[in-house]
Design a protein around this motif. Structure first.
Motif, short mmCIF file in Angstrom:
data_model
loop_
_atom_site.label_atom_id
_atom_site.label_comp_id
_atom_site.label_asym_id
_atom_site.label_seq_id
_atom_site.Cartn_x
_atom_site.Cartn_y
_atom_site.Cartn_z
N GLY A 20 -1.74 11.79 -0.80
CA GLY A 20 -2.66 11.70 0.32
C GLY A 20 -3.63 10.54 0.26
O GLY A 20 -4.41 10.33 1.20
N LEU A 21 -3.59 9.79 -0.83
CA LEU A 21 -4.49 8.64 -0.98
C LEU A 21 -3.70 7.35 -0.78
O LEU A 21 -2.58 7.21 -1.29
CB LEU A 21 -5.12 8.64 -2.38
CG LEU A 21 -6.01 9.84 -2.73
CD1 LEU A 21 -6.46 9.75 -4.19
CD2 LEU A 21 -7.22 9.90 -1.81
N LYS A 22 -4.27 6.43 -0.07
CA LYS A 22 -3.64 5.13 0.13
C LYS A 22 -4.12 4.17 -0.96
O LYS A 22 -5.30 3.86 -1.06
CB LYS A 22 -3.99 4.58 1.51
CG LYS A 22 -3.32 5.35 2.64
CD LYS A 22 -3.57 4.69 3.99
CE LYS A 22 -2.83 5.44 5.10
NZ LYS A 22 -3.04 4.80 6.43
N THR A 51 0.85 -1.19 0.00
CA THR A 51 0.00 0.00 0.00
C THR A 51 0.89 1.24 0.00
O THR A 51 1.79 1.37 0.83
CB THR A 51 -0.92 0.01 1.23
OG1 THR A 51 -1.74 -1.17 1.20
CG2 THR A 51 -1.81 1.25 1.22
N TYR A 52 0.63 2.15 -0.94
CA TYR A 52 1.44 3.36 -1.09
C TYR A 52 0.59 4.60 -0.83
O TYR A 52 -0.60 4.64 -1.18
CB TYR A 52 2.05 3.43 -2.50
CG TYR A 52 2.98 2.28 -2.82
CD1 TYR A 52 4.34 2.38 -2.57
CD2 TYR A 52 2.49 1.09 -3.37
CE1 TYR A 52 5.20 1.32 -2.86
CE2 TYR A 52 3.33 0.04 -3.66
CZ TYR A 52 4.70 0.16 -3.40
OH TYR A 52 5.53 -0.90 -3.70
N ASN A 53 1.22 5.60 -0.25
CA ASN A 53 0.55 6.88 -0.01
C ASN A 53 0.87 7.81 -1.17
O ASN A 53 1.99 8.32 -1.29
CB ASN A 53 1.04 7.49 1.31
CG ASN A 53 0.16 8.66 1.74
OD1 ASN A 53 -0.39 9.36 0.91
ND2 ASN A 53 0.05 8.86 3.05
#
Length: 467
Positions: A202-204, A197-199
């Motif tokens: 601001g979105l995961k 999971t990457y940020n």
């Protein structure tokens, strides 16, 4: 409407100095972009794998010189036919050029299948033969095994690019190489890293990945080649003005064409084999220095390529232009075009060498976060920057000689400079200076090579091959 100076060359029209310069730059531009795109792909591989750790980086660095040997052999085999095609197109014998194209595809693909079997069979033993540490041999084997499986794809890519370029079209291969580096980045990310999971802004976001590590780097590159090569095959056989297949033209394999192709290719293959073989020998010299030195050497080689790849772009253009000039019987233009091509290459690589000297920390920093690897890589890059003008002279002069069909003497000159200068000096300097000594030897050898190539150019021996 801009004048087509390559067509004017074939038609026997006079060309001024400015027009010759424009012709060189017009064909060199797309070829340079293609070469830069190619090295950006290596940057992507190296930087992504560099995030996995020093051992993973060293595993690729250990076998990279061996893959260059194979790649060099394949490109040499292709040029045996593409140089003849350039001569035929220059003489306006497009039918013969298409027959050479079809013959070259058949012969070279048969050889590619043999190379695939050879590389895959030795991939389990080569890392040990090269003296790699036990902890990096397994991943080195995986990388080489996957690379070997894609050799037929690499070969048909080299074939289509070289033959389209021989027709005077530099744009299509350049566009395809740019597309390939974008695909390589995407596929490498998918194949190298595991699901995570990457940020992002601001979105995961959860991005799925295969987590194959080093093997994923080779797989990502191979798949990107498959996609782009499919289009190149379609373009060459169906859309190229000069090369597209005609229903009324049947393949006629001419033994004389094959013999001439090997006469051109074998010295080139020997030259590239000599170059890459020396790199393998130097890798063997470096291997006992440890993973830090092996990784720093690999990253520095990749970073330096951004500096010298423009020279290979000019080389590709020079081979096409000189080849077509010879085919058209333009003795009045051939020498002049050769000198301008070499001057162009030297100017470009002198500028890139200056940039490399000052930007070395950024170039290496992109590839690895490891401070020890970065510090050593920056040091050796700055040593190499001093030799770039002479390296440029040898690169482009080789393309000029190649377009003239003069391949044996340059290969012997390369043999001398590598095995009588680089390798002995590396052996002498590696103990007192470590990796820095090896790169001092490399810079010295490239300077010697550039000088002897310029001497041959000025003496005019290569002109005897023209007519």
């Amino acid at each position: 409407m801009k004048k087509d100076y390559l067509r004017a060359l074939r038609d026997g029209e006079p060309l001024s100095f400015n027009q010759r310069v424009q012709l060189i730059l017009k064909l060199s531009g797309p070829a340079i972009l293609a070469q830069i795109s190619s090295i950006v792909m290596q940057y992507i591989d190296a930087s992504m794998v560099g995030r996995l750790g020093a051992n993973d980086s060293a595993s690729i660095g250990l076998v990279s010189s061996s893959t260059w040997v194979i790649g060099g052999i394949m490109i040499s085999l292709v040029e045996g036919f593409s140089v003849q095609m350039a001569h035929s197109i220059g003489a306006k014998d497009n039918k013969r050029a298409r027959n050479l194209m079809k013959t070259g595809v058949i012969i070279d693909m048969l050889i590619a299948l043999l190379l695939m079997a050879l590389v895959m069979s030795i991939s389990f033993y080569l890392p040990g033969w090269l003296g790699g540490a036990e902890e990096i041999r397994h991943n080195a084997t995986l990388y080489l095994l996957v690379y070997g499986a894609f050799i037929p794809v690499f070969m048909i890519n080299y074939i289509t690019c070289a033959m389209i370029q021989a027709s005077g079209n530099m744009k299509i291969p350049s566009i395809c190489d740019t597309l390939m580096f974008i695909l390589d980045m995407i596929f490498n990310f998918i194949f190298i890293f595991p699901t995570a999971t990457y940020n992002i802004l601001g979105l995961k976001l959860k991005i799925y990945g295969a987590g194959l590590g080093v093997a994923g780097a080779a797989l990502g590159t191979g798949v990107s080649y498959v996609v782009v090569t499919a289009f190149l095959i379609y373009y060459m056989f169906a859309k190229s003005d000069i090369l597209h297949l005609r229903k009324d033209e049947k393949l006629k394999i001419q033994l004389a064409d094959i013999k001439k192709a090997f006469k051109i290719s074998l010295p080139l293959a020997c030259e590239r084999g000599i170059t890459s073989g020396a790199s393998v020998a130097v890798t063997r010299i470096i291997a006992p220095l440890g993973s830090i030195s092996v990784a720093a050497n690999s990253f520095a080689v990749t970073a330096e390529a951004l500096c010298y790849m423009p020279g290979y772009g000019v080389q590709s253009a020079a081979t096409t232009i000189i080849g077509q000039s010879i085919g058209a019987g333009r003795k009045d233009q051939t020498k002049k075009l050769g000198y301008i091509a070499i001057g162009t290459g030297v100017i470009i690589m002198t500028l890139t060498g200056i940039l490399m000297y000052f930007l070395a920390p950024i170039m290496i920093g992109i590839l690895t976060p490891d401070p020890a690897i970065k510090a050593l890589g920056v040091t050796v890059l700055r040593i190499e920057a001093l030799a770039e003008p002479f390296f440029a002279a040898s690169i482009v002069a080789s393309g000029v000689f190649r377009g003239a069909g003069d391949t044996l003497a340059p290969s012997l000159m390369c043999l001398f400079s590598l095995w009588c200068v680089r390798v002995p000096l590396s052996i002498m300097l590696v103990k007192p200076l470590g990796l820095k000594g090896v790169w001092i030897a490399m810079a010295t050898e490239l300077t010697v090579r550039g000088i002897i190539f310029l001497v041959r150019l000025i003496r005019g021996k290569w002109e005897n091959k023209l007519y």
